[in-house]
Design a protein around this motif. Sequence first.
Motif, PDB file in Angstrom:
ATOM      1  N   GLU A   1      88.319 -44.711  75.400  1.00  0.00           N
ATOM      2  CA  GLU A   1      88.994 -44.216  74.060  1.00  0.00           C
ATOM      3  C   GLU A   1      90.162 -43.208  74.068  1.00  0.00           C
ATOM      4  O   GLU A   1      90.254 -42.832  75.300  1.00  0.00           O
TER       5      GLU A   1
ATOM      6  N   LYS B   1      92.657 -40.763  71.387  1.00  0.00           N
ATOM      7  CA  LYS B   1      92.868 -40.343  70.100  1.00  0.00           C
ATOM      8  C   LYS B   1      94.241 -39.585  70.349  1.00  0.00           C
ATOM      9  O   LYS B   1      94.320 -39.037  71.574  1.00  0.00           O
TER      10      LYS B   1
ATOM     11  N   GLU C   1      92.800 -44.853  68.465  1.00  0.00           N
ATOM     12  CA  GLU C   1      92.629 -44.310  67.155  1.00  0.00           C
ATOM     13  C   GLU C   1      94.364 -43.746  66.787  1.00  0.00           C
ATOM     14  O   GLU C   1      94.914 -43.379  67.329  1.00  0.00           O
ATOM     15  N   ASP C   2      94.503 -44.197  65.475  1.00  0.00           N
ATOM     16  CA  ASP C   2      96.318 -43.233  64.777  1.00  0.00           C
ATOM     17  C   ASP C   2      95.639 -41.627  64.480  1.00  0.00           C
ATOM     18  O   ASP C   2      94.912 -41.346  64.714  1.00  0.00           O
TER      19      ASP C   2
END
Lengths: 235, 235
Positions: free
Chosen positions: A103, A105, A142-143
């Motif tokens: 992930e 971020k 993720e934005d």
Amino acid sequence: MNVFYLPTAQLGIISFPEEESKHIVKVLRMKEGDCFCVTDGNGSLFDAELVDAHPKRAAANLTNQRNGYDIRDFKLSIAIAPTKLNERTEWFLEKATEIGIDEVKLFASYHSERRVANVERFKKIVVAAMKQSVKSKMPVVEDIVPFEKLVKQDFDGQKFIAWIDDDVKEQLCDLYKKGENVMVLIGPEGDFSKEEVQLAKDNGFVPVSLGEARLRTETAAVVACHTVQLINQMK
Amino acid sequence: MNVFYLPTAQLGIISFPEEESKHIVKVLRMKEGDCFCVTDGNGSLFDAELVDAHPKRAAANLTNQRNGYDIRDFKLSIAIAPTKLNERTEWFLEKATEIGIDEVKLFASYHSERRVANVERFKKIVVAAMKQSVKSKMPVVEDIVPFEKLVKQDFDGQKFIAWIDDDVKEQLCDLYKKGENVMVLIGPEGDFSKEEVQLAKDNGFVPVSLGEARLRTETAAVVACHTVQLINQMK
């Protein structure tokens, strides 16, 4: 071995969307009977044989569904402020995908050089790196969210904030425990403000150093990613 | 803090060559009395104060000579075949300099994509990264030699060859001993030939894996570099 990404991949006959079909048939000039590999980006790899070399909706027969070598029992999440030069963030995304990450971020902080990101382009880079390194799981990108929001998100695992300060004595490589989920916040090019560091601490993030070397933001992010992978990889 | 590189740096008044003078006075618009840092690329850092803002032969007073934080008691040497895309090798040089490396050896092997290298350009990238990361020692970049010659060079330390093969079971991170000099050969984009691997083994190189992830050549080189640094850095 060519690898293609098809989120809807499953055993049996499947068809590719137009863009991927064009790539398979027109660019790579594959013929019926040619073999390749398909990843669903969700943990599975398949062997594939082209059964219809249609330039707009190529079809393949998928067999031998298996877990990728990149299935891990821990989750690695890195949070980074996009760099002033997009290519530096993109380089991090490529390298982290190769080395292994779950992930990414993105956040905007007080000293951030960039407050908007082309997340769609970032995702394309991750897909390309996933295919190139034959990964079965696609890292999530993720934005951008404000730093204040990021540090308050739930995360089930060890939480660290890495930045440059003489008072930070502990190293990520000494504090991270093998096998545990981990999230590391990487300081932006202008570094975190004191208030941001305090906010992170208040939300359970432990300050760590990545070592004595002065690293650019994107290098620090790759070093943090590889530190976690290496500790899990060592006997 | 601005850092300048002057191989002839020593305590007292020194003058910069024309190009660096222009950078200091015309580009950065520094004035007499402005302070910066100077590295001699040979292990020393100095505090510097501009005493003559001459655009062609700027002069500074150097004080506080000290060892850089990057002085190590082991030597790290990575040998790599230049990649097809120069920017990938350049990226490795920048990142390895930031993370810490003593020597980069370039070689041409059977499957090499590129047999000539612009070593002067490579050195400029190393200098820029050394300044940016406030290093006191400049990594040495050697020009391309044939693989056969490289593996026969003397090296006082552990010697490894990293490439992708199911038979390679041992990992660099498990075999490298903290504090020892080390040289790692990284497989080119087309990987080593069987004969090359045998030749390396005959010359004392031990086969190692960098882990399960499939890495591009330049990523493998950075990962090898960081593996050695991290093992030395861990408590």
